[in-house]
Each structure stands twice: as structure tokens, then as C-alpha cells.
Design a protein around this motif. Structure first.
Motif, PDB file in Angstrom:
ATOM      1  N   ARG A   1     -14.803  16.276  61.848  1.00 18.75           N
ATOM      2  CA  ARG A   1     -15.905  15.519  62.499  1.00 18.75           C
ATOM      3  C   ARG A   1     -16.155  16.887  63.922  1.00 18.75           C
ATOM      4  N   THR A   2     -14.659  17.502  63.580  1.00 19.08           N
ATOM      5  CA  THR A   2     -14.796  19.131  65.085  1.00 19.08           C
ATOM      6  C   THR A   2     -16.160  20.229  63.499  1.00 19.08           C
ATOM      7  N   LYS A   3     -15.864  20.075  62.647  1.00 17.95           N
ATOM      8  CA  LYS A   3     -16.913  20.832  61.757  1.00 17.95           C
ATOM      9  C   LYS A   3     -18.018  20.516  61.819  1.00 17.95           C
ATOM     10  N   LEU A   4     -17.852  18.463  62.141  1.00 17.34           N
ATOM     11  CA  LEU A   4     -19.674  18.940  61.968  1.00 17.34           C
ATOM     12  C   LEU A   4     -20.378  19.240  63.901  1.00 17.34           C
ATOM     13  N   TRP A   5     -19.207  18.956  64.448  1.00 20.28           N
ATOM     14  CA  TRP A   5     -19.611  19.851  65.821  1.00 20.28           C
ATOM     15  C   TRP A   5     -20.193  21.119  65.460  1.00 20.28           C
ATOM     16  N   ASN A   6     -19.309  21.640  64.730  1.00 22.08           N
ATOM     17  CA  ASN A   6     -19.557  23.368  65.510  1.00 22.08           C
ATOM     18  C   ASN A   6     -20.997  24.131  64.462  1.00 22.08           C
ATOM     19  N   LEU A   7     -21.338  23.613  63.350  1.00 23.42           N
ATOM     20  CA  LEU A   7     -22.012  23.601  62.643  1.00 23.42           C
ATOM     21  C   LEU A   7     -23.696  23.070  63.680  1.00 23.42           C
ATOM     22  N   ALA A   8     -23.794  22.197  64.701  1.00 27.09           N
ATOM     23  CA  ALA A   8     -24.830  21.285  65.227  1.00 27.09           C
ATOM     24  C   ALA A   8     -24.840  23.006  66.406  1.00 27.09           C
ATOM     25  N   ASN A   9     -26.263  22.453  66.684  1.00 26.48           N
ATOM     26  CA  ASN A   9     -26.858  23.837  67.215  1.00 26.48           C
ATOM     27  C   ASN A   9     -26.749  23.133  69.229  1.00 26.48           C
ATOM     28  N   THR A  10     -27.193  23.329  70.133  1.00 32.83           N
ATOM     29  CA  THR A  10     -27.331  23.078  71.157  1.00 32.83           C
ATOM     30  C   THR A  10     -28.298  21.797  71.545  1.00 32.83           C
TER      31      THR A  10
ATOM     32  N   HIS B   1     -20.465  13.237  46.427  1.00 28.10           N
ATOM     33  CA  HIS B   1     -21.227  13.721  45.709  1.00 28.10           C
ATOM     34  C   HIS B   1     -21.195  14.959  46.002  1.00 28.10           C
ATOM     35  N   LEU B   2     -21.739  15.164  47.479  1.00 33.10           N
ATOM     36  CA  LEU B   2     -22.076  16.557  48.354  1.00 33.10           C
ATOM     37  C   LEU B   2     -20.241  16.905  48.335  1.00 33.10           C
ATOM     38  N   ARG B   3     -19.323  16.749  47.771  1.00 32.45           N
ATOM     39  CA  ARG B   3     -18.459  17.724  47.484  1.00 32.45           C
ATOM     40  C   ARG B   3     -18.362  18.209  46.412  1.00 32.45           C
ATOM     41  N   SER B   4     -18.527  17.414  45.641  1.00 30.87           N
ATOM     42  CA  SER B   4     -18.892  18.168  43.684  1.00 30.87           C
ATOM     43  C   SER B   4     -19.155  18.867  43.593  1.00 30.87           C
ATOM     44  N   LEU B   5     -20.797  18.993  44.805  1.00 25.47           N
ATOM     45  CA  LEU B   5     -21.807  20.091  43.996  1.00 25.47           C
ATOM     46  C   LEU B   5     -21.120  21.282  45.204  1.00 25.47           C
TER      47      LEU B   5
ATOM     48  N   ASP C   1     -22.615  28.298  45.899  1.00 31.41           N
ATOM     49  CA  ASP C   1     -23.697  29.361  46.281  1.00 31.41           C
ATOM     50  C   ASP C   1     -25.242  27.700  47.446  1.00 31.41           C
ATOM     51  N   HIS C   2     -24.234  26.325  47.121  1.00 33.69           N
ATOM     52  CA  HIS C   2     -24.211  25.553  47.528  1.00 33.69           C
ATOM     53  C   HIS C   2     -24.495  24.790  48.730  1.00 33.69           C
ATOM     54  N   ILE C   3     -25.359  24.389  49.924  1.00 32.48           N
ATOM     55  CA  ILE C   3     -25.200  24.636  51.247  1.00 32.48           C
ATOM     56  C   ILE C   3     -24.380  23.194  51.900  1.00 32.48           C
ATOM     57  N   ASP C   4     -23.496  23.787  52.749  1.00 29.07           N
ATOM     58  CA  ASP C   4     -22.315  23.013  53.145  1.00 29.07           C
ATOM     59  C   ASP C   4     -22.259  21.344  52.996  1.00 29.07           C
ATOM     60  N   PRO C   5     -22.180  21.237  52.929  1.00 29.52           N
ATOM     61  CA  PRO C   5     -21.844  19.172  52.851  1.00 29.52           C
ATOM     62  C   PRO C   5     -22.204  18.557  54.167  1.00 29.52           C
ATOM     63  N   MET C   6     -20.870  19.179  55.374  1.00 35.61           N
ATOM     64  CA  MET C   6     -20.997  18.943  56.802  1.00 35.61           C
ATOM     65  C   MET C   6     -23.199  18.644  56.947  1.00 35.61           C
TER      66      MET C   6
ATOM     67  N   HIS D   1     -25.487  18.584  55.730  1.00 38.56           N
ATOM     68  CA  HIS D   1     -26.269  17.151  54.883  1.00 38.56           C
ATOM     69  C   HIS D   1     -26.258  16.208  55.589  1.00 38.56           C
ATOM     70  N   ILE D   2     -24.650  16.214  55.688  1.00 36.20           N
ATOM     71  CA  ILE D   2     -24.377  15.028  56.339  1.00 36.20           C
ATOM     72  C   ILE D   2     -24.615  15.199  58.485  1.00 36.20           C
ATOM     73  N   LEU D   3     -24.841  16.274  58.667  1.00 38.91           N
ATOM     74  CA  LEU D   3     -25.375  16.293  59.790  1.00 38.91           C
ATOM     75  C   LEU D   3     -26.554  16.152  60.032  1.00 38.91           C
ATOM     76  N   GLU D   4     -27.566  16.394  59.079  1.00 38.43           N
ATOM     77  CA  GLU D   4     -28.815  16.175  59.075  1.00 38.43           C
ATOM     78  C   GLU D   4     -28.914  14.751  59.485  1.00 38.43           C
ATOM     79  N   PHE D   5     -28.837  13.133  58.032  1.00 40.70           N
ATOM     80  CA  PHE D   5     -28.472  12.240  58.368  1.00 40.70           C
ATOM     81  C   PHE D   5     -28.575  11.760  59.370  1.00 40.70           C
ATOM     82  N   LEU D   6     -27.007  12.351  61.030  1.00 38.39           N
ATOM     83  CA  LEU D   6     -26.950  11.953  61.915  1.00 38.39           C
ATOM     84  C   LEU D   6     -28.005  12.664  62.690  1.00 38.39           C
TER      85      LEU D   6
END
Length: 636
Positions: free
Chosen positions: A282-291, A224-228, A234-239, A241-246
Motif C-alpha cells: 500500500r505504501t509502494k502504491l502511494w510512493n509511485l503516485a504523483n501529486t 499474473h502481474l507478479r509472475s510477469l 524489464d517489465h513495468i512494476d506491477p504496482m 498497473h494497479i495504480l492505473e486501475f485505481l
């Protein structure tokens, strides 16, 4: 040892004034030593020390009077006199220490109201932080845990989870799979994690939890995230949302199969097989994360064995160097941009004022603020002023010699016709050239291109052959020309299609169009705007279903960070090289689903009437839908 270090660091002990009235019972203390130099403590300060001890150690140290604090400090004395670790309380004065463990007077919340606050606090929000328990309520009601136990009868409909780090979260008391999936699909991710934790508690242990069932739900959510992201540019990057879940997921629950089975497996399945995905998800999640977020991912990186989250650069000492290099790069880019802007202003002033006056003014200003001669010289050179040596010479003449000498030759400033006064037709051609270049989709136009165009037209107008390599109009002057013509150099962003095209007739029609929908909004299916949005069914006899046509184009990526833009001619600019993907679809505002779909019979009738729906061409039609995807490029 902690108590001894704490007492020794209190400034009110080390900085006691000699003219105070001292209590008859006093103690001898000084920076890390006992009985070496007498330092007397007043009764007021002993009282402040007692409050500081109670606040810091939360009852783990028992005493009745202030001198017992000193005796305990003596008993726990060791030779280690390190002051690397400083206590926050040691920075307070007597008044600051006396205010510790005091409830705010303006906060008028009784026990009953506090119980209601706890019962209705948001899901998966740390109660300690949300209630400001340590600051507002602990001095009066003790710990949060003891308060909850005391009012256990009032909290019979409450389910709480205390994590390994001491955080306390409220969970839903009745949770099921349907509510978990609904929270995911409506992007209430914090609530979804709350339902997940509550469901795990219902099973008793994580090993009893039906992982396969919930992995299917997570698969569906990821798709669903990928289809959005595909349908909405202009939708928020799916990653994200996944990072927020984590980030909402507790650490120990996460490392016990949940992160691996419910996040990593679906992540690799859904996002790892995308053909144009050059970055490991997995790397993209790491790159999106702050400190702060990376610290949590790092914990799972080692416990779940996720190489992309292990942050080995941190442990080898390279992370800080990379961050410092990145900061230096950003700072240099900012300085370069500011220098360019200053050069433009300087170029403009040169046409109105003597360049010598400007250079002397800037030179004296920078030297007044202790800017080195070398830095001043470089700055003047970068913005087009005199060299540091020449500016220093004229500054010395201005301050120590005759003033008439610096203005004697009367050079500089506008005393004749400018370049465009002599060649007005060249200014018109240059302006048209700049507008046309700014209208192009490709953001490749540079100031140097304008300088070259003016240079070429100059020799064409004068019908002479160019023999020198210098430009007839400098790049700095051309940049100033662009600014005078209304152009600006700014970052490339997604611009709305109507920017620069706000015609009066379009504005009037848009107003009429919106007014019509607002007046008839009660006839449409709508979605509520509260925390848990749901469909609102119209109460009219004949409801109206809104159908929208959406057409989006996706490109490979930006080719430049900035470009020249003129407001009156903002372009539909190209976002990158390569072929683009266009998706066309109809969106339906109805609880049955966001996309328009056909049933089996309707689809067969459509294929019968339009057999090319099944053809394998550049236009790809999705089965049972009105979705069509095509690749745009030079060779379709």
C-alpha cells in the motif's frame, strides 16, 4: 456576491479610457465601491461584459441588457472586498471576452457526426474532456447532458456513467466476467474498469454485486502481474498497473467496498507475503503516485481507512517542507555535478593557458552578472582556480594598471614536457588499470583509485620511498585523464548484453537471422497490434509454433547510482550485494499459454527419466513445466 466580485474584477471596467465615446446610459463603479467615483462603460464593453457573465454563470443569472448586470451587482453587494480569488475572465481584454462562447470556425462537425463521435469514443474517457465540449460545442448545443437527452433515440445503444464530480464516461453496453478478465490479462486496464462499472450497473446496486467472484479474478490478475515481473526483468512494476486501475475507478464506486474488497485484500494477499518485499504494497502504491494521483488515493485513505494513503503530513504542514527539501537536494546534486564538469574543463585549459588568465576571465564574468564575491570565490576554489582575493587583485591590475604586469612573469601554460611525456610507461599502465576497473561488475571504481595507482607506480618506477601525503597527480588531473581515454561517468542502467560487442560477424548473422523470421512470419501464430489484441492463426497447412528460451537473473538492487564506463569495455556489472536468483524457462507463442507445460502423463515420464526433478536442491524445478529457479551466490 460571486456576480458582484466577478463584475468588479473585469479589467475592461476598471481600465476604461476617457477618450471613448460613451453610451448615454452609464454606471458608476470603482474597485469594490458603488457611486464613489464615476467610471463610464461604452456599449462595446457592456456587450463584452454580458458575454463574460453568460460564459461564467451558464444561465444561472438572467438579464436582458448590460445595465441589468450592474443592478444585480449592486443588489448582491456585501462589505467583503477580498480579492484573494481572481477570475480568469478578468484578465481578458474586450477582444478576448467577445470570443467567449464562440465555436471554432475550422471545426466542421455537424450534429450527426457529433453523435457518432460520442457513440464510438474510448471507454472510461471523460466525454467533457475528450470532446472539448465547453470550448467547441457548448456555445452551439448547450450542455452535454441536454444534447444527449435531445438525441436519445440515436443513443439507444449507449451506456454512460456520470460521476459525482460531473465527469461522463462511456461504458460497454454488454459486459460479462470473461471480457473483464480478458481486458485485465491483456493490460487494457481502462477497458477493464469500464467493464467493471458496467457490470455493477447491471446489478443495480453495489451491494448486489458478486464481490467474491470478481475478487477471484483480481487475485488471478495480481498473481499474473507478479509472475510477469519475475520472468521479465524489464517489465513495468506491477504496482504501476494497479495504480492505473485505481485512477480510472470512480471515487464513490471505489469507496463502496470495491477498493477494499477488489484491490486491498488481493494486494495484501499476493504482494504482502513476498519475503524480499521490505515495503508495504500500500505504501509502494502511494510512493509511485504523483501529486494528482495522491489526491484521489487520499480520498479513499479516509473513507476506506487506509492509513498509508491518509497523507497526514499534508494536513500537518510537513509535506511541503519535505518536497522543498527534496528539490533542494536534487538541485544541489545537479550543481555539484556541473561544478565537477566545469573543473574538468578548467583543468584541461590550465594545460594550454595561464591559470591566471582563466581565473581573471571567470572572475570578471561572474561579477558582471552580479554574482556575489563570496559565491565567486567559492566557485573558483571548487574548480581549481585562483582564490577570489587573488583573482580580484589581478583583475584590478588588468583594468586599471599596466597590461604588461599581468603577463610579465609568463607563468602558466604548457612550456615543457607534461607528466606523461616524462613517464609514458606510467600512462600506459594507468590506462590499462582504468579499463580493467571499468570492466568489473562491481561499480566501485573511483577517480581517487586511479590517482592512488599512479602515485604507487610513480614511486615504484623511480625506486624511492614516499615521504609526503600529497599525490603526484591530482584527482582533478586523473579525472581529466579518464575523459581523454574515452571514459564517461553516467547513471547505471540495464544495458543490453551486446553493448560494446557489435562485431561485424555478429551483425551479419543477426541480419540473416531476422531476415529468415520476417520472410516466414505467415507461418507463425501472431498477435494483432490493435487496441484489443487477439491471436492470428496462420493459414498455412503446417503452422509453426515458436518456442523461446528465456533466462533472467534478478538481484537485490543497485549499489551506486553512477559508475565510470568505457564504451569499448562495457561490463556485465553486478546490480547489488547478496545472492541472485536465476530463472530459466521456455516461452511458447501459441494461444494455449505463454509458458511451456507438460500434462500429467508427460510429467510422470519426465520424472521417471530424470528423478532429480523432484530433489529439493538449489535447483528448484516447477511441476509440469520447464521452469527452473536457482540462487546464485558465494555459498550456494
Amino acid at each position: 456576491m460571486d456576480l458582484y466580485s466577478f463584475v468588479q474584477q473585469l479589467n475592461i471596467i476598471n481600465n476604461d479610457e476617457k477618450n471613448e465615446e460613451y453610451q448615454s446610459q452609464h454606471v458608476a463603479l470603482t474597485h469594490g465601491h458603488i457611486n464613489t467615483e464615476q467610471l463610464y462603460i461604452s456599449a462595446e464593453k457592456l456587450s463584452a461584459v454580458e458575454k463574460a457573465i453568460k460564459h461564467k454563470f451558464r444561465g444561472s443569472v438572467s438579464f436582458r441588457r448590460g445595465n441589468q448586470i450592474i443592478r444585480k451587482a449592486k443588489k448582491q453587494f456585501h462589505k467583503n472586498k477580498s480579492t484573494i480569488l481572481r477570475f480568469e475572465e478578468s484578465l481578458l481584454d474586450v477582444n478576448g471576452l467577445n470570443q467567449l462562447n464562440m465555436c471554432p470556425i475550422s471545426l466542421n462537425v455537424n450534429e450527426t457526426q457529433l453523435c457518432q463521435l460520442i457513440l464510438h469514443c474510448p471507454l472510461m474517457i471523460n466525454l467533457h474532456t475528450w470532446l472539448q465540449w465547453a470550448n467547441f460545442f457548448q456555445p452551439k448545443y448547450s450542455t452535454l447532458r441536454s444534447f444527449i437527452i435531445k438525441h436519445e433515440n440515436q443513443f439507444k445503444d449507449l451506456r454512460l456513467l456520470e460521476t459525482s464530480t460531473g465527469e461522463v464516461f462511456r461504458l460497454p453496453i454488454d459486459a460479462n466476467l470473461a471480457e473483464f478478465e480478458y481486458a485485465l490479462n491483456t493490460m487494457h486496464i481502462r477497458s477493464a474498469v469500464g467493464y467493471l462499472c458496467s457490470l455493477i450497473i447491471q446489478e443495480g446496486q453495489i451491494r448486489r454485486f458478486p464481490i467474491n467472484v470478481y475478487r477471484t479474478s483480481m487475485d488471478a490478475w495480481f498473481y499474473h502481474l507478479r509472475s510477469l515481473a519475475t520472468l521479465d526483468n524489464d517489465h513495468i512494476d506491477p504496482m504501476q498497473h494497479i495504480l492505473e486501475f485505481l485512477m480510472y475507478l470512480p471515487v464513490l464506486i471505489g469507496q463502496s467496498r470495491i477498493v477494499e474488497e477488489l484491490i486491498l485484500v488481493p494486494l495484501d494477499k499476493v504482494f504482502g507475503d513476498v519475503s524480499d518485499n521490505t515495503i508495504n504494497p500500500r505504501t509502494k502504491l502511494w510512493n509511485l503516485a504523483n501529486t494528482q494521483q495522491r489526491i484521489k488515493l487520499e480520498a479513499w485513505g479516509y473513507t476506506v481507512n487506509v492509513d498509508e494513503w491518509k497523507n497526514e503530513k499534508k494536513w500537518s504542514g510537513y509535506e511541503e517542507l519535505e518536497e522543498r527539501a527534496s528539490d533542494i537536494k536534487s538541485e544541489n546534486e545537479f550543481i555539484q555535478q556541473q561544478t565537477t564538469n566545469t573543473a574538468d574543463v578548467f583543468e584541461f585549459c590550465k594545460n594550454q593557458c595561464n591559470v591566471r588568465y582563466l581565473s581573471v576571465l571567470i572572475y570578471l564574468t561572474l561579477r558582471y552578472f552580479d554574482i556575489s564575491y563570496k559565491t565567486t570565490h567559492t566557485f573558483l576554489k571548487d574548480i581549481g582556480g585562483l582564490t577570489g582575493e587573488v583573482a580580484h587583485k589581478w583583475s584590478n591590475i588588468f583594468m586599471n594598471e599596466k597590461f604588461d604586469e599581468i603577463v610579465g612573469d609568463a607563468r602558466g601554460g604548457k612550456r615543457g614536457d607534461s607528466f606523461y611525456d616524462v613517464y609514458p610507461e606510467l600512462e600506459q599502465d594507468a590506462r590499462i588499470f582504468a579499463v580493467l576497473e571499468c570492466q568489473k561488475k562491481a561499480p566501485s571504481f573511483k577517480v581517487y583509485d586511479l590517482a592512488q595507482f599512479i602515485d604507487k607506480r610513480f614511486y615504484e618506477i623511480n625506486n624511492v620511498i614516499k615521504t609526503e601525503s600529497n599525490l603526484v597527480r591530482s584527482v582533478q588531473s586523473c579525472r581529466l585523464d579518464l575523459r581523454c581515454w574515452g571514459a564517461r561517468f553516467e547513471a547505471i542502467t540495464n544495458r543490453p548484453f551486446f553493448e560494446g560487442h557489435e562485431r561485424p560477424d555478429a551483425l551479419a548473422y543477426r541480419k540473416q537471422f531476422i531476415h529468415y523470421f520476417l520472410n516466414n512470419k505467415d507461418n507463425y501464430y501472431q498477435i494483432s497490434s490493435d487496441e484489443n489484441p487477439c491471436w492470428i492463426t496462420p493459414k498455412t497447412p503446417v503452422p509453426t509454433i515458436l518456442i523461446y528460451h528465456d533466462e533472467s537473473t534478478f538481484r537485490s538492487g543497485d549499489v551506486r547510482a553512477k559508475r565510470w564506463i568505457i564504451d569499448s569495455s562495457a561490463p556485465f556489472f553486478s546490480k547489488g550485494h547478496g545472492r541472485s536468483v536465476m530463472i530459466s524457462d521456455f516461452l511458447v507463442q501459441h494461444p494455449s499459454g505463454p509458458l511451456f507445460q507438460l500434462n500429467e502423463k508427460e510429467w510422470m515420464n519426465a520424472v521417471k527419466k530424470y528423478p532429480d526433478l523432484l530433489d529439493n536442491t538449489d535447483l528448484r524445478y516447477e511441476k509440469y513445466s520447464t521452469t527452473v529457479i536457482t540462487h546464485l551466490g558465494e555459498n550456494p
